[in-house]
Every structure is written in C-alpha cells, then in structure tokens.
Design a protein around this motif. Sequence first.
Motif, mmCIF file in Angstrom:
data_model
loop_
_atom_site.group_PDB
_atom_site.id
_atom_site.type_symbol
_atom_site.label_atom_id
_atom_site.label_comp_id
_atom_site.label_asym_id
_atom_site.label_seq_id
_atom_site.Cartn_x
_atom_site.Cartn_y
_atom_site.Cartn_z
ATOM 1 N N PRO A 128 -19.322 34.573 -44.055
ATOM 2 C CA PRO A 128 -18.011 35.227 -43.897
ATOM 3 C C PRO A 128 -17.594 35.308 -42.429
ATOM 4 O O PRO A 128 -18.447 35.315 -41.531
ATOM 5 C CB PRO A 128 -18.257 36.629 -44.465
ATOM 6 C CG PRO A 128 -19.466 36.514 -45.314
ATOM 7 C CD PRO A 128 -20.311 35.448 -44.702
ATOM 8 N N PRO A 129 -16.275 35.396 -42.173
ATOM 9 C CA PRO A 129 -15.796 35.517 -40.791
ATOM 10 C C PRO A 129 -16.308 36.803 -40.134
ATOM 11 O O PRO A 129 -16.613 37.780 -40.831
ATOM 12 C CB PRO A 129 -14.273 35.580 -40.939
ATOM 13 C CG PRO A 129 -13.983 35.029 -42.283
ATOM 14 C CD PRO A 129 -15.176 35.313 -43.134
ATOM 15 N N ILE A 130 -16.364 36.786 -38.821
ATOM 16 C CA ILE A 130 -16.873 37.926 -38.064
ATOM 17 C C ILE A 130 -16.094 39.207 -38.396
ATOM 18 O O ILE A 130 -16.681 40.277 -38.569
ATOM 19 C CB ILE A 130 -16.811 37.589 -36.553
ATOM 20 C CG1 ILE A 130 -17.982 36.674 -36.239
ATOM 21 C CG2 ILE A 130 -16.837 38.845 -35.696
ATOM 22 C CD1 ILE A 130 -18.197 36.388 -34.801
ATOM 23 N N HIS A 131 -14.790 39.079 -38.507
ATOM 24 C CA HIS A 131 -13.954 40.246 -38.813
ATOM 25 C C HIS A 131 -14.370 40.872 -40.149
ATOM 26 O O HIS A 131 -14.500 42.097 -40.256
ATOM 27 C CB HIS A 131 -12.488 39.796 -38.858
ATOM 28 C CG HIS A 131 -11.548 40.864 -39.273
ATOM 29 N ND1 HIS A 131 -11.233 41.093 -40.595
ATOM 30 C CD2 HIS A 131 -10.870 41.798 -38.568
ATOM 31 C CE1 HIS A 131 -10.391 42.115 -40.673
ATOM 32 N NE2 HIS A 131 -10.153 42.545 -39.458
ATOM 33 N N ASP A 132 -14.619 40.037 -41.169
ATOM 34 C CA ASP A 132 -14.997 40.543 -42.490
ATOM 35 C C ASP A 132 -16.391 41.170 -42.459
ATOM 36 O O ASP A 132 -16.640 42.180 -43.125
ATOM 37 C CB ASP A 132 -14.977 39.406 -43.528
ATOM 38 C CG ASP A 132 -13.570 38.885 -43.759
ATOM 39 O OD1 ASP A 132 -12.636 39.378 -43.089
ATOM 40 O OD2 ASP A 132 -13.398 37.979 -44.599
#
Lengths: 358, 260
Positions: B170-174
């Motif tokens: 998953p993306p860092i933000h998520d």
Amino acid sequence: MELVCLGLSHRSAPVELRERFAIPETQQGALSIELATIPGLRESVVISTCNRVEFYAVAQPGLGFEALHAALAQRGMEASGDAFFRRSCDDVVRHLFRVVCGLDSMVLGETEILGQVKKAYSAAQEARATSKHLNKLFQRAFNVAKEVRTRTNITRGSVSVGSAAVELAERIFGKLSGCNVMILGAGEMGELTAGALQARGVRSIFVANRSHDRAVTLAQTMGGKAVRFEQWHEEFSEVDILIGSTAAPHFVLTRPQLEPLMARRRQRPLFCIDLAVPRDIDPEVNDLDGVYLYDIDSLQAIADQSMEERRGELVVCEALIQKHVQDFRAWLDSEAVRTEQALHSFERRAGDSPVHGV
Amino acid sequence: MDRTALVASTLCFLAGFALSVQALRARAQGPSASTLWVTLGGFVLQTLWLYQRGQLLGRCPLTSLFDVLVFLGWSVALLYLGTGATYRLSLLGVFTSPLVFLLQSIALALPMPSVAKSVLPVNPWLELHAAVSVVAYGAFALAGIAGATLLVQERQLKTRKLHSFFYRFPPIHDLAAANRRLVYIGFALLTLGLVAGIFQGIAHVSFLRFVSLGVWVLYLFLSIALGWKRISPNRAAWLASGAFLVLLTTVWAVQLVGKS
C-alpha cells in the motif's frame, strides 16, 4: 481459404510513408467492406494507427496478396516495396496476437493498441466485412491479449519519466485527488508531468515562473493558478508535489529554505520532482523527514528498469502466443475438414436428387 | 484437550502466508480470493478451538501463555479480516499470516496446561479486562506491522532502490493512516480493558499495575502525538513497531511473574 496480412509499421516504414497510407478511423469500416467484396477476398479488417497500417483478409488460396494489391492500387495506394510486409497462414495469427499484446509496438507492452484494434475490428464487423474466420481470429486475439496482460508483467511499470513520476506520487499519496501540485518554471517537461498528474485527478495546480505572463498562460492552459515567482513559498504549505523545471543556473530550493516550510506542513509528505538541468532542488532536501526527491536521472533509471523488466517478459509472452497460434491452427484445420465434409455431402445430395436425374 | 482444530488453523495461516508470497512474486495487486478464504478458514478454526477451550475452562481462555498466544493470534486475524478491506491493506496479509502462524506455532510447541475447570466464580470484569486487552494487543500488533511496512517502503523511496514489491504494497499515506487508526483502536480497547481491570481489582497488584499503566501511557503519548500531527509518519512507524516489541516483552514478563 487462406489468411493474409499486408501492411507497414514503424519497424519497416518511416513516418512520411506511414502518413501517406494512414486511413481515418471513420473510413476504416467502409474500406474493409470494399476489400471484402472484391473477387478473391471474402473477409477483411483494416487497422490504421499512427504506427501501423495493416490489411487483414481471408482469401482464396494464392489470390490474397494479388487481390489486395490490386484493390489498394485502385485507391491510389501502391502497396509495394520493402516497407510493406506480407504475412500468410500462421504468421498472420502470430502477428496479430503480437500486435494486440503490444509486443510489436514502439513502446513495448503499451496497451493503447488493443483499443485501437478493437475499434478497427468493430468498424469492419459493423460494415459486415467480417465473417466466421476473422471474427474468430480477432476475438481470440483479444482473449490472448487479456491473458498475456494477466499472466505476465509485460504491461507493468512506467517506461517514461512522466509516468514514473506519476506512479511514484501514487505510491506516496495513494489517490491523487487530494493532492496539490506546484510547478516552478514553465519548462516543457514540467508541463508534461503536471499534465500527467492532472490526468490522474490532482486537486489543483500552482504555476510559478520568473516571467509571470508565461505562468499565467500556462496556468490558464492547465486550469491552475499562477503565482508570482518571488511568492511561491507563500502557497507552499498547501503543496504535496513540487515540480522543478526552471532554467536557473543554481538551486532554487535548498535545505535551509525548505526546513522551516516543512515545519508548517503538519507532517504531510512532500514529493519533489526535479526535471531541470542544472538541477533546481538541492539533493540534501532528500535527507529531510517526509521529503522524497527524484531528479531526471533517477526517474529515467526507473523507466529504464521497467523497460528492462518488460523485455525480460518477452520469452514468456511469445510462449503463450505460440500456444494460442497452435490452438487456432487446430481450429482452422477442423473447420477445413468440416467444410469439405459439408461440400461432399451437398454434392452427394445433389447427385441423388430427381432433378439431377432428369 | 484435542488440538486438531488449532493445528488445522495453524496450517491455514501457513497456506495463507504461502499464497500471499506467491501473489507478491506474481506482482498481483492484492491477495487472491483463495488467500482470504484460507485466512477466514483459519480464523473460524481458531474461534472453534477457543470456544471449546473456554467451555472446558469455564471462563475466557486466557489462563496461560499458551492460551494468550492463541487468543492474540485470533485477535490479529479478527482485526485483519475487519480492517483489510476498509483500509486497503490486503497485502498486509503477507505479514499477518506469518505472524499468526508464528504465534500459534510457539503456542503448539509449549505444553498445553491441563484443563481444570475453575471452581472460583467467574468475574465478568476480569474476563472483559483480559479479552479486550488481548484484542487491543492484536490491534497494536497490526499497527506495528503497518509501521514496519511503511519503514521498508520509505527506505526504498529515499534510497531510490525500488524493488518489485515496492509497487505491490500500500502507499505510504495509506500505511500511515492504518498505523494511526490501529493505534487509536488499540488504545481505546486498552483503556476499556484497564477500566475493567480497575473494577475487578487488578490495580492492587503492583507489578501488573505498573505494566498496564506503562503500556497505557506509552500508547497515550503515541495517540496524542499522532492526533496532533507532531511526529512524522516514519517516526510514528518506528514508535508503533517499537511499542509492539515492548508489549511482547510485557506479555512474557507478566507470565513469568504470574508463575513466580
């Protein structure tokens, strides 16, 4: 019954020649039915994209190329010379499968071609230029393309600097719909990358340029907001993605400048894309917490790596395609036997009929 | 007591791990449906075994390190199944399955304490305290995993050495959002467990009081820092991962003290 394909592509012909033979999308269906109705040919599909013009046909054995050449010559399209390739039988099947999978494209593994071939086939089908053989061939080709995409990595990864930057942004922020972008400088690469980000739905774009007029023009083009270059840091707390694309001979953004700005961002990450040469952003900013800096070389390296990985998938793709070519050949053979049996049966029935005996 | 359901559950999580690794190697966007079914199967078998164990013990099955490890594994699986879709963390199954497999394997390697039905009356506050605290620990475990994944992703981004699995996680933000939410969920549950503990009198036991309060204060600070956005996602990830290691130590320490 014989499958034939006559065409030229970016591999065999320069753009000057390809554009002479290009057929507008709206005329592809009409030309397909025109070809399908000339003596010697039974079915036809015309594909014309910026990188290829190809004529697929089902023809009587030995007559296909001759009939195609004659029909095209009548339209003022002299399809002869080294630039044109000819394929027949299994080579046609293999060629079409490779084309729809993007293996014959200028950018290996690109997926746009599949949509273009689908449109061309659809136009030919609507014009009633296709029947059993080409319907089966093209539908099988679309299935092969789907399988190759699913089972291999031929379409994976970003193969251009712009798409690599967009993909990295998505790996940092997830959906880009909540992201704000700022372009420093109005360079072409910056504009292209911002356009690619905009296509992914970024919330807003700020443009700051030394020539404010140019910034205003670019901002209007992109539906963004122009910012005076001296005041770009005033909007900075809202920015998630910063694109450096100025012609400045020195760093426009340094670590001492960025540190206090980052403190105001409440720990939101910042993705810096430095597309300028000489570079706009001091590499030291990458050491700051939450700052990710990529310059043009590092983005190009990602694109190169992806392309290398795609090339590595070629063997797997070709093996899958070969299996489907054999399957299609088996279907063609069984069809030929069935047609022959039907013909014999018809002849027998015709021979037994009372009319025949009169 | 029969261990069949527990062994079968452990094998399900091993299969889940294998399938997740396979998905990762194939660069799939998330685990296949079979991975989720296998994890769900493992969870159902865990639940069945814990239910049987609870019936035999006559109370919540948290009377030994053996039980605690299985219950912790069950909590992790429960939170994973509950949060996976919501927080788009499906590939965290790559870490969840081996974690549960590891917890249950350690449990299976231990001698299972004999079942002696409690003659003491069941204290609902004590049951609530124990069960909710372990589920909170499960949330902290997943927060630690999300944090560790974030650190791996961030390191690749910083060094610009992107492995193929970089694009599959998953993306860092998520990950940062999942880390934060799981810490909040865990902290809320831990607080509930602590309150229940106070009601049933555990607060009078000095060592447990010290440990419980220590853990609670640790996560209180972490929750406040995350809420105020005063620490960066990668520092939060370090803290969440480190705090979970502290938690594991406290589970072990509490068991040691309990025995002595």
